[in-house]
Scaffold this motif. Structure first.
Motif, PDB file in Angstrom:
ATOM      1  N   PRO A  33      46.325  25.053   7.909  1.00 43.82           N
ATOM      2  CA  PRO A  33      47.074  25.050   7.163  1.00 43.82           C
ATOM      3  C   PRO A  33      47.953  23.597   7.175  1.00 43.82           C
ATOM      4  O   PRO A  33      48.189  23.092   8.395  1.00 43.82           O
ATOM      5  CB  PRO A  33      48.104  26.230   7.402  1.00 43.82           C
ATOM      6  CG  PRO A  33      47.933  26.500   8.863  1.00 43.82           C
ATOM      7  CD  PRO A  33      46.386  26.148   8.993  1.00 43.82           C
ATOM      8  N   THR A  34      48.777  23.354   6.122  1.00 41.74           N
ATOM      9  CA  THR A  34      49.608  21.950   6.149  1.00 41.74           C
ATOM     10  C   THR A  34      50.708  22.452   7.257  1.00 41.74           C
ATOM     11  O   THR A  34      51.233  21.526   7.697  1.00 41.74           O
ATOM     12  CB  THR A  34      49.846  21.522   4.993  1.00 41.74           C
ATOM     13  OG1 THR A  34      50.679  22.293   4.172  1.00 41.74           O
ATOM     14  CG2 THR A  34      48.620  21.086   4.154  1.00 41.74           C
ATOM     15  N   LEU A  35      51.255  23.623   7.179  1.00 39.52           N
ATOM     16  CA  LEU A  35      52.482  24.197   7.714  1.00 39.52           C
ATOM     17  C   LEU A  35      52.177  24.138   9.088  1.00 39.52           C
ATOM     18  O   LEU A  35      50.987  24.761   9.485  1.00 39.52           O
ATOM     19  CB  LEU A  35      53.189  25.231   7.072  1.00 39.52           C
ATOM     20  CG  LEU A  35      54.426  25.729   7.458  1.00 39.52           C
ATOM     21  CD1 LEU A  35      55.328  24.475   7.013  1.00 39.52           C
ATOM     22  CD2 LEU A  35      54.922  27.072   6.910  1.00 39.52           C
ATOM     23  N   THR A  36      53.093  23.894  10.052  1.00 40.14           N
ATOM     24  CA  THR A  36      52.875  23.651  11.627  1.00 40.14           C
ATOM     25  C   THR A  36      54.274  24.362  12.028  1.00 40.14           C
ATOM     26  O   THR A  36      55.208  24.425  11.388  1.00 40.14           O
ATOM     27  CB  THR A  36      52.239  22.630  12.128  1.00 40.14           C
ATOM     28  OG1 THR A  36      53.685  21.716  11.949  1.00 40.14           O
ATOM     29  CG2 THR A  36      51.273  21.950  11.671  1.00 40.14           C
ATOM     30  N   LEU A  37      54.176  25.052  13.199  1.00 39.68           N
ATOM     31  CA  LEU A  37      55.200  25.341  14.126  1.00 39.68           C
ATOM     32  C   LEU A  37      56.371  24.267  14.410  1.00 39.68           C
ATOM     33  O   LEU A  37      57.456  24.408  14.288  1.00 39.68           O
ATOM     34  CB  LEU A  37      54.725  26.170  15.134  1.00 39.68           C
ATOM     35  CG  LEU A  37      56.102  26.780  16.117  1.00 39.68           C
ATOM     36  CD1 LEU A  37      56.724  27.862  15.490  1.00 39.68           C
ATOM     37  CD2 LEU A  37      55.357  27.206  17.636  1.00 39.68           C
ATOM     38  N   THR A  38      55.582  23.212  14.758  1.00 40.98           N
ATOM     39  CA  THR A  38      56.361  21.953  14.934  1.00 40.98           C
ATOM     40  C   THR A  38      57.369  21.732  13.698  1.00 40.98           C
ATOM     41  O   THR A  38      58.460  21.403  13.744  1.00 40.98           O
ATOM     42  CB  THR A  38      55.478  20.894  15.508  1.00 40.98           C
ATOM     43  OG1 THR A  38      55.003  21.140  16.763  1.00 40.98           O
ATOM     44  CG2 THR A  38      56.554  19.474  15.569  1.00 40.98           C
ATOM     45  N   ARG A  39      56.673  21.449  12.541  1.00 35.37           N
ATOM     46  CA  ARG A  39      57.366  21.216  11.300  1.00 35.37           C
ATOM     47  C   ARG A  39      58.386  22.230  10.758  1.00 35.37           C
ATOM     48  O   ARG A  39      59.623  21.720  10.714  1.00 35.37           O
ATOM     49  CB  ARG A  39      56.362  21.333  10.155  1.00 35.37           C
ATOM     50  CG  ARG A  39      55.543  19.911   9.961  1.00 35.37           C
ATOM     51  CD  ARG A  39      54.600  20.016   8.684  1.00 35.37           C
ATOM     52  NE  ARG A  39      55.781  19.754   7.621  1.00 35.37           N
ATOM     53  CZ  ARG A  39      55.499  20.181   6.438  1.00 35.37           C
ATOM     54  NH1 ARG A  39      54.325  20.799   5.995  1.00 35.37           N
ATOM     55  NH2 ARG A  39      56.443  19.933   5.318  1.00 35.37           N
ATOM     56  N   MET A  58      65.825  31.462   7.495  1.00 39.60           N
ATOM     57  CA  MET A  58      64.398  31.460   7.242  1.00 39.60           C
ATOM     58  C   MET A  58      64.217  31.010   5.719  1.00 39.60           C
ATOM     59  O   MET A  58      63.101  30.184   5.617  1.00 39.60           O
ATOM     60  CB  MET A  58      63.664  32.844   7.387  1.00 39.60           C
ATOM     61  CG  MET A  58      63.642  33.340   8.633  1.00 39.60           C
ATOM     62  SD  MET A  58      62.808  32.587   9.888  1.00 39.60           S
ATOM     63  CE  MET A  58      61.222  33.081   9.737  1.00 39.60           C
ATOM     64  N   GLY A  59      64.904  31.479   4.708  1.00 35.80           N
ATOM     65  CA  GLY A  59      64.959  31.108   3.316  1.00 35.80           C
ATOM     66  C   GLY A  59      65.215  29.475   3.372  1.00 35.80           C
ATOM     67  O   GLY A  59      64.511  29.023   2.474  1.00 35.80           O
ATOM     68  N   ARG A  60      66.149  28.972   3.789  1.00 34.05           N
ATOM     69  CA  ARG A  60      66.768  27.940   3.840  1.00 34.05           C
ATOM     70  C   ARG A  60      65.960  26.711   4.586  1.00 34.05           C
ATOM     71  O   ARG A  60      65.428  25.676   3.980  1.00 34.05           O
ATOM     72  CB  ARG A  60      68.156  27.774   4.427  1.00 34.05           C
ATOM     73  CG  ARG A  60      68.918  26.216   4.350  1.00 34.05           C
ATOM     74  CD  ARG A  60      69.024  25.776   3.049  1.00 34.05           C
ATOM     75  NE  ARG A  60      69.468  24.313   2.795  1.00 34.05           N
ATOM     76  CZ  ARG A  60      70.508  23.734   3.176  1.00 34.05           C
ATOM     77  NH1 ARG A  60      71.488  24.748   3.736  1.00 34.05           N
ATOM     78  NH2 ARG A  60      70.769  22.633   3.229  1.00 34.05           N
ATOM     79  N   VAL A  61      65.221  27.132   5.522  1.00 34.11           N
ATOM     80  CA  VAL A  61      64.294  26.314   6.474  1.00 34.11           C
ATOM     81  C   VAL A  61      63.011  26.210   5.359  1.00 34.11           C
ATOM     82  O   VAL A  61      62.423  25.138   5.077  1.00 34.11           O
ATOM     83  CB  VAL A  61      63.787  26.696   7.762  1.00 34.11           C
ATOM     84  CG1 VAL A  61      62.618  25.885   8.230  1.00 34.11           C
ATOM     85  CG2 VAL A  61      65.200  26.680   8.569  1.00 34.11           C
ATOM     86  N   ALA A  62      62.689  27.202   4.754  1.00 32.28           N
ATOM     87  CA  ALA A  62      61.560  27.192   3.942  1.00 32.28           C
ATOM     88  C   ALA A  62      61.864  26.311   2.622  1.00 32.28           C
ATOM     89  O   ALA A  62      60.628  25.496   2.252  1.00 32.28           O
ATOM     90  CB  ALA A  62      61.205  28.673   3.224  1.00 32.28           C
ATOM     91  N   LYS A  63      62.963  26.421   2.222  1.00 29.45           N
ATOM     92  CA  LYS A  63      63.287  25.608   1.114  1.00 29.45           C
ATOM     93  C   LYS A  63      63.219  24.070   1.471  1.00 29.45           C
ATOM     94  O   LYS A  63      62.786  23.128   0.716  1.00 29.45           O
ATOM     95  CB  LYS A  63      64.858  25.757   0.500  1.00 29.45           C
ATOM     96  CG  LYS A  63      65.338  25.118  -0.625  1.00 29.45           C
ATOM     97  CD  LYS A  63      66.562  25.505  -1.124  1.00 29.45           C
ATOM     98  CE  LYS A  63      66.954  24.527  -2.302  1.00 29.45           C
ATOM     99  NZ  LYS A  63      68.660  25.029  -2.663  1.00 29.45           N
ATOM    100  N   GLU A  64      63.762  23.783   2.388  1.00 27.25           N
ATOM    101  CA  GLU A  64      63.710  22.294   3.064  1.00 27.25           C
ATOM    102  C   GLU A  64      62.354  21.807   3.222  1.00 27.25           C
ATOM    103  O   GLU A  64      61.955  20.626   2.969  1.00 27.25           O
ATOM    104  CB  GLU A  64      64.549  22.252   4.463  1.00 27.25           C
ATOM    105  CG  GLU A  64      65.831  22.592   4.262  1.00 27.25           C
ATOM    106  CD  GLU A  64      66.807  21.345   3.703  1.00 27.25           C
ATOM    107  OE1 GLU A  64      66.291  20.239   4.144  1.00 27.25           O
ATOM    108  OE2 GLU A  64      67.490  21.811   2.842  1.00 27.25           O
ATOM    109  N   LEU A  65      61.470  22.531   3.516  1.00 24.07           N
ATOM    110  CA  LEU A  65      59.948  22.387   3.669  1.00 24.07           C
ATOM    111  C   LEU A  65      59.226  22.580   2.509  1.00 24.07           C
ATOM    112  O   LEU A  65      57.994  21.940   2.397  1.00 24.07           O
ATOM    113  CB  LEU A  65      59.366  23.206   4.772  1.00 24.07           C
ATOM    114  CG  LEU A  65      59.780  22.990   6.274  1.00 24.07           C
ATOM    115  CD1 LEU A  65      59.420  24.149   7.063  1.00 24.07           C
ATOM    116  CD2 LEU A  65      59.293  21.830   6.766  1.00 24.07           C
ATOM    117  N   GLY A  66      59.729  22.890   1.265  1.00 21.57           N
ATOM    118  CA  GLY A  66      59.099  23.324   0.249  1.00 21.57           C
ATOM    119  C   GLY A  66      57.941  24.321   0.114  1.00 21.57           C
ATOM    120  O   GLY A  66      56.937  23.837  -0.598  1.00 21.57           O
TER     121      GLY A  66
END
Length: 253
Positions: A33-39, A58-66
């Motif tokens: 996957p393109t998403l990683t724990l570090t990101r 969790m929702g806000r972090v997900a939003k920041e990551l798109g």
């Protein structure tokens, strides 16, 4: 040792901490996957640094990551788990000792305490994360190792060594919390440290006197608040007295 695939590795740690320790490559099977724990952790840390720890969800972090919120749960199962990883990233690895070869325990431990304090003051959002257990993350344990190593030749037993680390770590954290709280209060009031101190001293003089508060009056008549000229005086004083007591214990061995 070969790294375990996703699944039960027998450590008892959450999957995210196993990944932080390198015990898991990534969750699940299939294409990488393109998403990683570090990101995820980097995005959460950046958010906390900019807006404070209360902004992290969790929702806000997900939003920041798109990405979708549910995609984060493949890596981190709860916000509390994310907090642990954020704290670990925030403190980083302890710096290499500056003390020269042959430096004594007092110099090494003092350096350790000041380095820890500098990290906390540069990342005050860490101080707003509740402590929910003993340190288990890689960088946190690296700091513990460095502190214990400073006491290696003192003659203290292992219980006394870890108790010393907890005592000094508590002093560091408590002083950093108070400093951060005062800075937050000054920012909200819009005043400078000098203005805040002047207002405080003026309030004390209005509310106290030699008859009702003789000890406080003697303090106000001294230069205790204005004469040291050292911004770290209180921390240096407290740490010095702890180390003095420790020196007495070590010398008795």
């Amino acid at each position: 040792m070969a790294k375990e695939p996703a699944g039960d590795t027998g450590t008892g740690l959450p999957a995210s901490l196993e990944m932080a320790w390198g015990l898991r490559e990534r969750p699940g099977k299939g294409p990488r996957p393109t998403l990683t724990l570090t990101r995820i952790v980097d995005a959460a840390v950046a958010l906390a640094a900019q807006e404070g720890i209360d902004a992290v969800s969790m929702g806000r972090v997900a939003k920041e990551l798109g990405v979708s919120t549910m995609s984060l749960y493949r890596y981190v199962t709860a916000k509390e788990e994310l907090y642990i990883l954020m704290s670990d990233a925030g403190v980083g690895l302890p710096p290499d000792p500056l003390a020269g070869e042959g430096a004594g325990w007092r110099e090494l431990l003092s350096e350790w305490a000041y380095a820890q304090r500098a990290v906390l003051m540069a990342n005050t959002w860490i101080l707003r994360i509740p402590i929910t257990g003993a340190p288990v993350s890689p960088n946190q344990l690296a700091w513990m190792e460095r502190g214990l190593a400073a006491l290696a030749d003192t003659g203290l037993d292992e219980g006394e060594k870890i108790s010393t680390i907890i005592l000094i770590g508590g002093l560091v954290r408590n002083e950093a919390v108070m400093a951060a709280d005062m800075m937050d209060a000054m920012r909200k009031s819009g005043g400078s440290p000098d203005v805040a101190m002047s207002q405080y001293l003026r309030t004390l003089r209005l509310m106290t006197g030699p008859d009702s508060h003789p000890a406080v009056t003697r303090l106000l008549d001294s230069d205790a608040f204005t004469g040291s000229g050292e911004p770290d005086f209180q921390f240096a004083f407290g740490l010095g007295r702890v180390l003095d007591g420790l020196a007495d214990l070590i010398s008795s061995r």
